[in-house]
Design a protein around this motif. Structure first.
Motif, short mmCIF file in Angstrom:
data_model
loop_
_atom_site.label_atom_id
_atom_site.label_comp_id
_atom_site.label_asym_id
_atom_site.label_seq_id
_atom_site.Cartn_x
_atom_site.Cartn_y
_atom_site.Cartn_z
N PRO A 8 0.84 -1.21 0.00
CA PRO A 8 0.00 0.00 0.00
C PRO A 8 0.87 1.25 0.00
CG PRO A 8 -0.77 -1.57 1.63
CD PRO A 8 0.53 -2.10 1.13
N PRO A 9 0.50 2.27 -0.78
CA PRO A 9 1.32 3.49 -0.86
C PRO A 9 1.60 4.12 0.50
CG PRO A 9 -0.36 3.50 -2.55
CD PRO A 9 -0.66 2.32 -1.68
N GLU A 10 0.61 4.15 1.39
CA GLU A 10 0.82 4.77 2.69
C GLU A 10 1.85 4.00 3.52
OE1 GLU A 10 -3.03 2.30 2.95
OE2 GLU A 10 -2.03 3.65 1.54
N GLN A 11 1.87 2.66 3.38
CA GLN A 11 2.86 1.86 4.10
C GLN A 11 4.25 2.07 3.51
OE1 GLN A 11 2.37 -0.05 6.90
NE2 GLN A 11 4.60 -0.13 6.92
N LEU A 12 4.33 2.19 2.19
CA LEU A 12 5.60 2.43 1.52
C LEU A 12 6.20 3.76 1.98
CD1 LEU A 12 7.66 1.52 -0.61
CD2 LEU A 12 6.27 2.70 -2.32
N MET A 13 5.38 4.81 2.01
CA MET A 13 5.88 6.12 2.45
C MET A 13 6.29 6.08 3.92
SD MET A 13 5.79 8.15 -0.18
CE MET A 13 6.26 6.68 -1.13
N LYS A 14 5.53 5.37 4.73
CA LYS A 14 5.86 5.26 6.16
C LYS A 14 7.19 4.55 6.35
CE LYS A 14 4.05 3.48 10.54
NZ LYS A 14 2.92 2.74 11.18
N ASP A 15 7.41 3.46 5.61
CA ASP A 15 8.67 2.72 5.72
C ASP A 15 9.85 3.57 5.26
OD1 ASP A 15 7.25 0.57 6.65
OD2 ASP A 15 7.26 -0.53 4.75
N ARG A 16 9.69 4.31 4.18
CA ARG A 16 10.77 5.17 3.70
C ARG A 16 11.10 6.26 4.71
NH1 ARG A 16 9.05 6.14 -2.68
NH2 ARG A 16 9.73 4.09 -3.44
N ALA A 17 10.07 6.85 5.29
CA ALA A 17 10.28 7.91 6.27
C ALA A 17 11.01 7.37 7.50
CB ALA A 17 8.94 8.52 6.68
N GLU A 18 10.61 6.20 7.97
CA GLU A 18 11.26 5.61 9.14
C GLU A 18 12.72 5.28 8.85
OE1 GLU A 18 10.68 1.85 12.26
OE2 GLU A 18 9.25 2.17 10.62
N TYR A 19 12.96 4.75 7.65
CA TYR A 19 14.34 4.43 7.25
C TYR A 19 15.20 5.68 7.23
CZ TYR A 19 18.18 2.92 4.21
OH TYR A 19 19.41 2.65 3.69
N ALA A 20 14.69 6.76 6.65
CA ALA A 20 15.46 8.00 6.57
C ALA A 20 15.69 8.59 7.95
CB ALA A 20 14.73 8.99 5.67
N ARG A 21 14.68 8.61 8.79
CA ARG A 21 14.81 9.20 10.13
C ARG A 21 15.85 8.46 10.96
NH1 ARG A 21 9.00 10.06 9.91
NH2 ARG A 21 8.70 8.03 10.90
N LYS A 22 15.89 7.14 10.85
CA LYS A 22 16.88 6.36 11.60
C LYS A 22 18.30 6.72 11.16
CE LYS A 22 14.10 2.31 12.84
NZ LYS A 22 13.90 0.85 12.64
N GLY A 23 18.49 6.86 9.85
CA GLY A 23 19.82 7.22 9.36
C GLY A 23 20.24 8.61 9.80
N ILE A 24 19.32 9.55 9.80
CA ILE A 24 19.63 10.92 10.21
C ILE A 24 19.92 10.97 11.70
CG2 ILE A 24 18.66 13.24 10.45
CD1 ILE A 24 17.02 12.58 7.87
N ALA A 25 19.15 10.22 12.50
CA ALA A 25 19.31 10.25 13.96
C ALA A 25 20.67 9.75 14.41
CB ALA A 25 18.21 9.43 14.62
N ARG A 26 21.32 8.93 13.58
CA ARG A 26 22.65 8.43 13.95
C ARG A 26 23.72 9.51 13.82
NH1 ARG A 26 20.71 3.55 11.44
NH2 ARG A 26 21.46 4.22 9.39
N GLY A 27 23.43 10.57 13.10
CA GLY A 27 24.40 11.66 12.93
C GLY A 27 24.30 12.67 14.05
N ARG A 28 25.41 13.36 14.31
CA ARG A 28 25.41 14.40 15.33
C ARG A 28 24.69 15.64 14.84
NH1 ARG A 28 30.67 12.06 15.88
NH2 ARG A 28 31.04 11.29 18.00
N ALA A 29 23.96 16.27 15.74
CA ALA A 29 23.12 17.40 15.37
C ALA A 29 23.95 18.65 15.06
CB ALA A 29 22.14 17.70 16.51
N ILE A 30 23.34 19.58 14.34
CA ILE A 30 23.90 20.90 14.08
C ILE A 30 22.87 21.93 14.52
CG2 ILE A 30 24.67 22.55 12.33
CD1 ILE A 30 25.74 20.21 10.73
#
Length: 226
Positions: A8-30
């Motif tokens: 389902p498109p909504e599940q696909l977008m949710k999975d992509r968003a979660e994947y991206a957020r996890k990768g960003i969260a591993r980086g140090r903030a600015i």
């Protein structure tokens, strides 16, 4: 004949968003903090070679968190965009809003149509003649564009850091005060002290002349915090 795999498109977008957020969260903030003469960009970065904060054009700076190769490709594309527009029209026609909008469209296109989204979040900052002309644009992994005021955070524990800096920010602070505020917030969040040479910090300062961007040295940070 087998049926194609369906998500389902909504599940696909949710999975992509979660994947991206996890990768960003591993980086140090600015952290971006507006002070009397411009904007300070500061974050912890032990590497002296792999910069996360850079100049784009005369009055414009870029900062990125997440996957280095991805936000570095965006930075290089931004420099080319600014150079071409400045050459074709005029240096004063290069604006952060146009550049941030281009980044927003690119990230939104990748997020919607590509298999893997970019694991990045970026700042595009412009300093004008006074505080009213200062712009801090934040662009997220899915192409959302935000016009921030006074303070903003990308990467890491951004929500907690933003709440803390908003509580302690005061308009018209000096550069030294902004450095002390930013550094103390990071150290409080991490429950550790950070050596002066482990910071990456730069300013867009309207008193610098035509090119507002300047990197801060470890000595400058240490003196400001003393």
């Amino acid at each position: 004949m087998s049926l194609p795999y369906y998500v389902p498109p909504e599940q696909l977008m949710k999975d992509r968003a979660e994947y991206a957020r996890k990768g960003i969260a591993r980086g140090r903030a600015i952290l971006a903090i507006e002070y009397a003469d411009g904007v300070l960009l500061i974050g912890e970065n032990p590497s002296g070679a792999l910069h996360k904060i850079s100049e784009i054009y005369d009055r414009i700076a870029f900062a990125g968190v997440g996957k280095y190769n991805e936000f570095e490709s965006l930075r290089v594309a931004g420099i080319r965009h600014a150079d071409i527009k400045g050459y074709a029209y005029g240096r004063s026609d290069v604006a952060a809003k146009t550049l941030a909008s281009a980044y927003s469209q690119t990230l939104g296109q990748v997020f919607t149509h590509e298999i893997k989204p970019f694991e990045v979040e970026i700042f595009v900052v412009e300093v004008g003649e006074d505080s009213d002309d200062t712009r801090i644009f934040r662009v997220t992994y899915d192409g959302n564009l935000y016009d921030e005021r006074n303070v903003a955070v990308i990467g890491g524990e951004s929500e907690a850091l933003l709440a803390s800096v908003q509580e302690r920010f005061s308009p018209g602070m000096s550069l030294a005060e902004a450095i002390r505020l930013g550094a103390s917030l990071f150290e409080d969040a991490e429950s550790k002290s950070v050596a002066p040479d482990a910071w990456e910090a730069a300013v867009l300062d309207r008193t610098n002349g035509r090119r507002f961007f300047r990197r801060l040295t470890a000595d400058e940070i240490a003196i400001a915090r003393s």
